[in-house]
Design an enzyme around this catalytic site. Sequence first.
Site, PDB file in Angstrom:
ATOM      1  CB  VAL A  56      -0.948   0.018   1.216  1.00 24.98           C
ATOM      2  CG1 VAL A  56      -1.744   1.323   1.252  1.00 24.98           C
ATOM      3  CG2 VAL A  56      -1.892  -1.172   1.171  1.00 24.98           C
ATOM      4  CB  THR A  63      -4.340  -3.950  10.548  1.00 25.81           C
ATOM      5  OG1 THR A  63      -4.975  -3.835   9.266  1.00 25.81           O
ATOM      6  CG2 THR A  63      -3.912  -2.572  10.999  1.00 25.81           C
ATOM      7  CB  THR A 102      -7.984  -2.938   7.296  1.00 27.33           C
ATOM      8  OG1 THR A 102      -7.875  -2.802   5.880  1.00 27.33           O
ATOM      9  CG2 THR A 102      -9.359  -3.462   7.658  1.00 27.33           C
ATOM     10  CB  CYS A 138      -8.252  -7.629   2.064  1.00 27.58           C
ATOM     11  SG  CYS A 138      -7.289  -6.120   1.888  1.00 27.58           S
ATOM     12  NE  ARG A 143       0.565  -8.810   2.476  1.00 30.64           N
ATOM     13  CZ  ARG A 143       0.052  -7.591   2.281  1.00 30.64           C
ATOM     14  NH1 ARG A 143      -0.080  -6.763   3.293  1.00 30.64           N
ATOM     15  NH2 ARG A 143      -0.343  -7.223   1.085  1.00 30.64           N
TER      16      ARG A 143
END
Length: 419
Positions: free
Chosen positions: A14, A82, A117, A257, A328
């Site tokens: 990001v 996060t 997030t 996500c 991830r």
Amino acid sequence: MNNKKICVIGAGYVGIPLAFAFSKHFDTTVYTHSKEHAEELQNGYDRTQNFTAEELKSSQLKVISDIQTVNSANIYIITVPTPVDDTLKPDLTPIISATSTVASVLKKGDIVVYESTVFIGCTEELCVPILEKESHLIYNEEFFCGYSPERINPTDKKNTLENVVKIVSGSTEQTKQTLVSLYGTIIKAGIYQAPSMKVAEASKLMENIQRDVNIALMNELSALYAKLGIATHDVIEAASTKWNFHKYFPGLVGGHCIGVDPYYILLNAENEHISMPIVEQARDTNEKVPLRIINEIKAVLTKRQQSLAGKMVLLLGIAYKENTNDIRNSKSAVVYKLLKENNAIVDVVDPYADKQLTKKSYNVDLLDDIPDEKQYDIIIVTLAHDSFKKINWKKLKKEETLLYDIKKLVPKEEQDFYF
């Protein structure tokens, strides 16, 4: 806007695209706590593979690993991960650490924006008190905050940062308008002004929870269709001829996500004593897909009076999605772990994933390529990497090889399982 100086906290999937985009318009610095990572970026190497060495070296982007060297930034944008911990509870350590880092250099008039997030209310309930305490500044008088959820989709060349609507919110109306102007310089698709930071925080969670629930539905239906001898993809294609049917496909749900965000809203629900059985069940269903794959393979082997022990297995894919090196929360790694627990001999091939990081994260030794002249007892395809589409499947198979393809790369007549 000419006097705005930006510091992006976090140099990952990001942070790097965001900082790179801003650096074309503003004095921009990206901060990483790792000196090694900072040196890599300074030398033109981007771990996320978003940018080439030439692009990084020719940009105006500055990279630092010591926050005290930041050059008078007045807007800080936090983009750290996060994740969840081993008990599937939100791990707020990275965002707390990043907040403290910013607090150490925060000045009067500065704005701190969160893109990570978070649970609903996190910005004001968790982060603002840290900023106030450690900076000795007063919130909404001497410093201000905003929340603008990231919508980065790694490797997606169509829905890029610039081409996706950006949600923006602020702790005051003036702050929000400042951020609208700021993000408006890099976002072509437009800015959506959320009425509050809580609404913006909730919207990010809702986006991915909706996908998690719908994929879980497809995974449930897929398990039934497999028993009935029909392919889920065939059913989806038939159903999609109706105008209001939305396509979702069964599969492994990993990444940063969809497989993580629901646990953040479940934290809100727990604190408010609200039951969310659909969200919880969707998570449980999707988490069990790797076990379903193994159990279906074992069922066929049992009919043959065989077991997984000693079987030569080729696992194609370890990243969480196609054509990316992002490993991830990899569910392919869970498939690998289950195979090893059943004493299978497993070769793993993923041309995109980093060997050292894969070894460190999952204790998986990646092969450079599929071994020549080697045939396998079982082949499991978990990702539709472009390079996998060129594989000669017949060359890899023995007469009784089982081929489990959840991505439908293999011709239907060569597959041994419905998914």
